[in-house]
Write a protein that holds these residues in place. Structure first.
Motif, PDB file in Angstrom:
ATOM      1  N   ARG A 128      80.233  18.501 122.989  1.00  0.00           N
ATOM      2  CA  ARG A 128      79.709  18.705 121.629  1.00  0.00           C
ATOM      3  C   ARG A 128      79.122  17.406 121.082  1.00  0.00           C
ATOM      4  O   ARG A 128      78.095  17.410 120.396  1.00  0.00           O
ATOM      5  CB  ARG A 128      80.810  19.204 120.704  1.00  0.00           C
ATOM      6  N   GLY A 129      79.777  16.301 121.402  1.00  0.00           N
ATOM      7  CA  GLY A 129      79.290  15.012 120.926  1.00  0.00           C
ATOM      8  C   GLY A 129      77.926  14.669 121.508  1.00  0.00           C
ATOM      9  O   GLY A 129      77.062  14.135 120.796  1.00  0.00           O
ATOM     10  N   ILE A 130      77.717  14.986 122.791  1.00  0.00           N
ATOM     11  CA  ILE A 130      76.410  14.731 123.411  1.00  0.00           C
ATOM     12  C   ILE A 130      75.343  15.593 122.750  1.00  0.00           C
ATOM     13  O   ILE A 130      74.248  15.119 122.434  1.00  0.00           O
ATOM     14  CB  ILE A 130      76.469  15.005 124.928  1.00  0.00           C
ATOM     15  N   LEU A 131      75.653  16.873 122.532  1.00  0.00           N
ATOM     16  CA  LEU A 131      74.686  17.773 121.886  1.00  0.00           C
ATOM     17  C   LEU A 131      74.276  17.254 120.507  1.00  0.00           C
ATOM     18  O   LEU A 131      73.107  17.345 120.123  1.00  0.00           O
ATOM     19  CB  LEU A 131      75.275  19.174 121.743  1.00  0.00           C
ATOM     20  N   LYS A 132      75.222  16.727 119.769  1.00  0.00           N
ATOM     21  CA  LYS A 132      74.920  16.240 118.416  1.00  0.00           C
ATOM     22  C   LYS A 132      73.903  15.106 118.428  1.00  0.00           C
ATOM     23  O   LYS A 132      73.168  14.906 117.464  1.00  0.00           O
ATOM     24  CB  LYS A 132      76.204  15.759 117.729  1.00  0.00           C
ATOM     25  N   ARG A 133      73.875  14.351 119.523  1.00  0.00           N
ATOM     26  CA  ARG A 133      72.981  13.196 119.581  1.00  0.00           C
ATOM     27  C   ARG A 133      71.578  13.544 120.101  1.00  0.00           C
ATOM     28  O   ARG A 133      70.703  12.675 120.144  1.00  0.00           O
ATOM     29  CB  ARG A 133      73.607  12.098 120.451  1.00  0.00           C
TER      30      ARG A 133
ATOM     31  N   TRP B  39      73.578  25.335 120.868  1.00  0.00           N
ATOM     32  CA  TRP B  39      72.256  24.793 120.510  1.00  0.00           C
ATOM     33  C   TRP B  39      71.543  25.704 119.518  1.00  0.00           C
ATOM     34  O   TRP B  39      70.871  25.234 118.597  1.00  0.00           O
ATOM     35  CB  TRP B  39      71.413  24.576 121.762  1.00  0.00           C
ATOM     36  N   TYR B  40      71.711  27.011 119.687  1.00  0.00           N
ATOM     37  CA  TYR B  40      71.150  27.981 118.738  1.00  0.00           C
ATOM     38  C   TYR B  40      71.679  27.708 117.339  1.00  0.00           C
ATOM     39  O   TYR B  40      70.931  27.695 116.356  1.00  0.00           O
ATOM     40  CB  TYR B  40      71.514  29.392 119.200  1.00  0.00           C
TER      41      TYR B  40
ATOM     42  N   ALA C  18      77.829  24.816 112.708  1.00  0.00           N
ATOM     43  CA  ALA C  18      78.783  24.324 113.703  1.00  0.00           C
ATOM     44  C   ALA C  18      78.970  25.358 114.809  1.00  0.00           C
ATOM     45  O   ALA C  18      78.810  26.563 114.571  1.00  0.00           O
ATOM     46  CB  ALA C  18      80.124  24.032 113.034  1.00  0.00           C
ATOM     47  N   PRO C  19      79.308  24.907 116.020  1.00  0.00           N
ATOM     48  CA  PRO C  19      79.602  25.859 117.099  1.00  0.00           C
ATOM     49  C   PRO C  19      80.790  26.739 116.723  1.00  0.00           C
ATOM     50  O   PRO C  19      81.667  26.347 115.953  1.00  0.00           O
ATOM     51  CB  PRO C  19      79.942  24.958 118.294  1.00  0.00           C
ATOM     52  N   LEU C  20      80.811  27.944 117.272  1.00  0.00           N
ATOM     53  CA  LEU C  20      81.885  28.890 117.005  1.00  0.00           C
ATOM     54  C   LEU C  20      82.743  29.099 118.237  1.00  0.00           C
ATOM     55  O   LEU C  20      82.281  28.919 119.365  1.00  0.00           O
ATOM     56  CB  LEU C  20      81.297  30.243 116.590  1.00  0.00           C
TER      57      LEU C  20
ATOM     58  N   LEU D  41      82.912  24.539 124.767  1.00  0.00           N
ATOM     59  CA  LEU D  41      82.489  23.160 125.017  1.00  0.00           C
ATOM     60  C   LEU D  41      83.598  22.191 124.660  1.00  0.00           C
ATOM     61  O   LEU D  41      84.327  22.389 123.692  1.00  0.00           O
ATOM     62  CB  LEU D  41      81.240  22.835 124.192  1.00  0.00           C
ATOM     63  N   THR D  42      83.716  21.136 125.457  1.00  0.00           N
ATOM     64  CA  THR D  42      84.691  20.099 125.148  1.00  0.00           C
ATOM     65  C   THR D  42      84.181  19.246 123.995  1.00  0.00           C
ATOM     66  O   THR D  42      83.012  19.316 123.596  1.00  0.00           O
ATOM     67  CB  THR D  42      84.924  19.198 126.367  1.00  0.00           C
TER      68      THR D  42
END
Length: 374
Positions: A83-88, A137-138, A145-147, A78-79
């Motif tokens: 990642r920023g969108i997912l966080k919100r 998301w998992y 944090a994403p890996l 993910l860019t």
């Protein structure tokens, strides 16, 4: 005045609405093939080989398979913006809603790099991103944090590494390959047809795949996999299955994962998945869930036999046990389905685009208060 035909009779079941060379569902015979190759043979092949076949109608040699694996692994990351969108996003959102909402927001390449055509490569980028979104998301649900990915030469090994933080063993990758091959494509199912309707408006590929994912989420479509395993969890033990089935039939409650609208005999995918699940489910919890599912299927067959009918488990029924044994929670099962079926969606998009025509059915207007039965 002639009496109105009941609205319920206007059903697209069995109505031929188009042609496809991608897959063939022979429901009366219990057969499924992709591009003319039987699913029993395909499930023995590498995942990248089958994905290539579904997408482009030809076999991929070892070099092409490696190229596809590396392309998917590279684009799964993910860019920073993604990642920023997912966080919100609210953490309570179901993974399928996350996928449906995120797909149109993915920035797609404007130039091809593999020589496959721009729209095909854009579709493959979206297929890769689904794996990255699911893994991210998992982990976000767990406050992690994403890996980064693992091996860059095997897409599903890369995905499981992003998911759990360790490189999986070969058996786990092999069974994930087989499970995803089994649910990669299934002709004009509801999600695929929704995508073709969307494509007929000349909407871009990300809109088409988002529409298909939204349709797949329904409990009467892809969502049955989550419902089937959660049913087994609620039943609790194999010895309670018969009473549960009897109660459902008495109350006319649908038993999720049993029966299939297309197959009049055993679903060939379930026939392959059941022994896989039996071989994979070793830990006590997974085995108890699998044994409960087997007991439900047996109880259903016993009860239906009393009515001179037959019923069999469909592909949704046993794959939940497989995913559970791979450490994937039940509310992610349908997202895993989307991660496989997306190759079928892309293939149908490319096929339909060659001779696109707006899909615009007609409705029969019924004046207020004149519906049958009112």
């Amino acid at each position: 005045m002639t009496a109105s035909k009941p609205l319920e009779s206007f059903d697209l079941a069995g109505v031929v609405v188009g042609e496809t060379a991608i897959s063939n569902v022979e429901g009366d015979l219990g057969r499924l093939s992709y591009r003319g190759v039987d699913i029993n043979e395909l499930v023995q092949r590498p995942f990248a080989n089958v994905a290539w076949l579904v997408l482009f109608g030809s076999d991929a040699d070892a070099a092409r398979q490696l190229q596809l694996n590396r392309f998917l692994c590279a684009h799964a990351a993910l860019t920073q913006e993604e990642r920023g969108i997912l966080k919100r996003l609210p953490r309570h959102l179901h993974p399928m809603l996350v996928l449906q909402g995120m797909v149109p927001l993915i920035e797609l390449p404007t130039e091809e790099t593999l020589g496959l055509g721009l729209e095909a490569e854009q579709g493959l980028v979206l297929a890769a991103k689904l794996s990255g979104l699911i893994a991210a998301w998992y982990r976000a649900e767990q406050g992690l944090a994403p890996l980064g990915g693992g091996p860059d030469d095997n897409f599903h090994a890369n995905f499981l590494t992003r998911l759990h933080g360790q490189v999986p063993d070969g058996d786990a990758v092999k069974i994930l390959d087989a499970t995803q091959i089994l649910q990669m494509e299934h002709s004009f199912n509801a999600g695929t047809f929704a995508g073709r309707v969307c494509a007929s408006t000349l909407a871009p590929i990300q809109s088409v795949i988002s529409a298909s994912i939204g349709t797949l989420y329904g409990r009467l479509h892809g969502g049955a996999d989550q419902a089937a395993l959660e049913m087994a969890q609620a039943i609790g033990a194999p010895e309670k299955a018969a009473a549960y089935v009897a109660r459902c039939l008495a109350e006319k409650t649908k038993i999720m994962g049993m029966g299939h609208r297309e197959y009049r005999t055993v679903d060939p995918r379930a026939k392959l998945l059941k022994p896989m699940a039996m071989a994979l489910c070793h830990d006590p919890d997974s085995r108890r869930l699998l044994d409960t599912l087997i007991a439900v299927e047996q109880a259903c067959q016993t009860e239906f036999a009393k009515r001179d009918k037959e019923i069999w488990a469909n592909v949704e029924f046993y794959k939940g046990a497989v995913f559970h044994s791979l450490g994937i929670p039940s509310h992610f099962f349908t997202a895993m389905f989307a991660m496989a079926r997306v190759y079928g969606y892309i293939a149908h998009f490319l096929e339909f685009r060659r001779d696109s025509r707006l899909i615009r059915p007609r409705a029969r207007y019924v004046a207020a208060g004149s519906h049958a039965g009112e």
